[in-house]
Design a protein around this motif. Structure first.
Motif, PDB file in Angstrom:
ATOM      1  N   TRP A 117       0.852  -1.192   0.000  1.00 36.40           N
ATOM      2  CA  TRP A 117       0.000   0.000   0.000  1.00 36.40           C
ATOM      3  C   TRP A 117       0.883   1.234   0.000  1.00 36.40           C
ATOM      4  O   TRP A 117       1.897   1.301   0.702  1.00 36.40           O
ATOM      5  N   SER A 130      -4.432   7.024  -2.703  1.00 34.01           N
ATOM      6  CA  SER A 130      -3.721   5.817  -2.273  1.00 34.01           C
ATOM      7  C   SER A 130      -3.966   4.717  -3.284  1.00 34.01           C
ATOM      8  O   SER A 130      -4.904   4.781  -4.081  1.00 34.01           O
ATOM      9  N   LEU A 164      -5.633  -1.189   7.911  1.00 32.29           N
ATOM     10  CA  LEU A 164      -5.421  -1.582   6.524  1.00 32.29           C
ATOM     11  C   LEU A 164      -5.709  -3.062   6.310  1.00 32.29           C
ATOM     12  O   LEU A 164      -6.245  -3.460   5.281  1.00 32.29           O
TER      13      LEU A 164
END
Length: 581
Positions: A117, A130, A164
């Motif tokens: 990520w 992102s 996440l």
């Protein structure tokens, strides 16, 4: 006790009187042979065992060291990739532009490199863009990587990213996601921080590295583990447990590398460790890599060689026993003949017989041997004196060689300038002197412009010529009281003592123009050469020489960003403001 010793000595003499010379010589030679051969065999076996064990320990230590180096180089590469990405000129238009385009750029970075990520958060901590849109629009102000990334490049240790992980696909083995964070500030064209670029590396790459090393260990049953600096196992057997703590962990961290023996699950193991200390700009997280082998496997060769030497020694000892009998006959023969001759001479009448016997071949040879021995003793004394004189001369030569080696250790091999270690020691003294006596001091950070282009266009040999030329110009331009060093690659640092701002600026520009106007040739090619220079003056608010060097480095960065081939003076007030922020 004394009476017992005297009694034992008397009995020994009585036994000797009943033994022939041949028997005594045979017994003495046999005993001496057995002792010498046994001692040599045992010593050789011990030396062989230790030598082989040392080689094996070095091999295991090499596995731990190389694995640790691969970890650090991997992290250093990822950190450098992130840093270079933030400095790309096309990205300057995207950080505060269209989030969709920024997201596309981040996803391109993710595809090319090994990040799970990557996201960009603005100064308020909101994720603007992102990869995969994960966490986009969410606040990360509470995350440590964001807080620290506003100020500097930061690498976080292994951890679970709960927020996440909930957005990612569940793994087949149901293991939680574990990440290593890399974050750094993002600046606009003016150098102002506008946000933080953060990336999460999936920790599974470390497990793959360990499996790869174990699969290529040469059938030595090597077991590798990665531990955090707190002693917790991150990768390897007994994962997420504390393997070392207390004084044992402190000793490992202090030593940095080494080997020791330990018992694991009732099995004696030979363990080597290496504490990662970073690579280039990556400072490292003090990860401890251990490589363990069963002692029975690791030291099998050492034990086998020792046993073989002892067996050979036993055979030689038996041969020595047989030879002792033959040697005793050979040695005793002349002595028996001499005894018989002496007995005959002793029975003769008149001194002439004794005089005639004194001229026998055996006695003459003995006299010659004794005189020869005395001559050799005298010659040996002279040789001893000569050896003592040579030893004294060698000691003086050794002292000179040590001075030369010390000079080499403090000097950059290519340019002849000081290296980083010796320069920092001198610079610390200079800062202390300037602070104590209120004297001026300045530091220059010099970097060759477009050095990579020189290497790509003309070859690395041409790059080396350029580095040497810059070093020569710097050496010829500064005073004897000033110090210059090569900090690595194409970067140089100069320490100017007893100098004010105006003189320092003039000197920096003189160096820059001298380099620009010089003709540097490599073969038939002419290499255009310029440098950018950052200048910083010592300020009372500086904590140490690193503050001055860092400020000069900031000036160099500005000089690079504003056109190159120029000198930029970085004021102390701006540096302190940056540190306070």
């Amino acid at each position: 006790m004394r009476a017992l010793l005297q009694q034992a000595a008397s009995r020994l003499h009585a036994i000797e009187d009943r033994l022939t010379v041949r028997t005594q010589i045979a017994a003495a030679v046999a005993a001496m042979s057995i002792v010498l051969v046994g001692t040599l065999a045992a010593g050789a076996a011990l030396i062989s065992y230790r030598h082989t064990a040392t080689l094996i320990e070095s091999s295991v230590a090499g596995i731990a060291s190389s694995t640790s180096g691969r970890l650090d180089r991997f992290m250093a590469t990822r950190q450098q990739e992130m840093k270079l990405f933030t400095e790309l000129e096309p990205m300057q238009r995207l950080w505060q532009g269209d989030p969709n385009k920024l997201r596309s750029a981040l996803e391109a970075l993710q595809r090319n490199f090994e990040f799970t990520w990557i996201g960009f958060a603005d100064l308020n901590g909101d994720v603007v863009a992102s990869t995969g849109g994960l966490l986009q629009g969410k606040s990360v102000t509470a995350r440590p990587w964001f807080k620290q990334g506003l100020e500097k490049v930061v690498v976080g240790d292994v951890h679970e990213a709960i927020l996440l992980s909930s957005l990612l696909t569940q793994r087949a083995n149901n293991e939680p996601y574990r990440f290593v964070d890399i974050a750094l500030p993002v600046r606009d064209a003016s150098g102002k921080v506008i946000g933080v670029l953060g990336g999460h590396l999936d920790w599974s790459w470390a497990s793959s590295l360990i499996k790869d090393v174990e699969a290529n260990d040469g059938n030595t049953d090597t077991r590798l583990s990665i531990l955090s600096k707190s002693g917790m196992v991150l990768v390897g057997p007994q994962k997420e447990t504390i393997r070392y703590d207390g004084d044992e962990l402190a000793g490992i961290l202090k030593a940095g590398d080494g080997t020791f023996r330990e018992k694991v699950d009732g099995q004696q193991m030979l363990t080597a460790f290496h504490v990662g200390n970073g690579f280039r700009d990556y400072q490292g997280l003090n990860w401890i890599v251990t490589a363990s082998q069963p002692a029975s496997v690791a030291l099998k060769a050492a034990i086998s060689s020792a046993q073989m030497i002892l067996a050979i020694g036993a055979v030689i000892a038996l041969i020595a026993l047989s030879l002792a009998v033959l040697v005793s006959r050979r040695i005793a023969g002349p002595i028996i003949a001499l005894t018989q001759e002496a007995d005959r001479i002793g029975r003769a009448h008149g001194p002439t017989m004794l005089a005639r016997q004194s001229g026998s071949v055996e006695v003459v040879q003995l006299s010659r041997a004794l005189r020869s021995l005395l001559r050799r003793i005298g010659h040996a004394e002279e040789r001893t004196k000569e050896a003592e004189l040579r030893a004294s001369e060698n000691a003086m030569q050794l002292q000179e060689d040590m001075l030369k080696l010390r000079e080499l250790a403090d000097t950059d091999f290519m340019t002849g300038l000081m290296n980083r270690r010796s320069f920092l020691a001198v610079a610390d003294d200079a800062v202390a002197f300037s602070r104590r006596y209120k004297r001026n001091m300045a530091t220059l950070m010099i970097d060759i412009d477009h050095f990579k282009k020189i290497n790509d266009s003309h070859g690395h040999a041409a790059g080396d010529d350029a580095i040497k030329h810059v070093a020569d110009v710097i050496s010829q331009s500064i005073r004897t009281t000033d110090k210059a060093a090569r900090f690595g690659g194409e970067e140089f640092v100069v320490l100017l003592r007893e100098i004010d701002q105006e003189a320092a600026v003039l000197l920096a520009d003189r160096i820059r123009t001298s380099i620009e106007s010089a003709v540097v040739r490599h073969g038939e090619a002419v290499i255009p050469l310029t440098v950018s220079i950052g200048l910083a003056l010592f300020d009372e608010g500086d904590r140490d020489v690193q503050d001055v060097i860092e400020r000069a480095d900031q000036g160099l960065y500005v000089a690079k960003k504003t056109g190159r081939n120029r000198t930029f003076l970085m004021p102390a007030t701006e540096d302190r403001a940056a540190r306070a922020a």
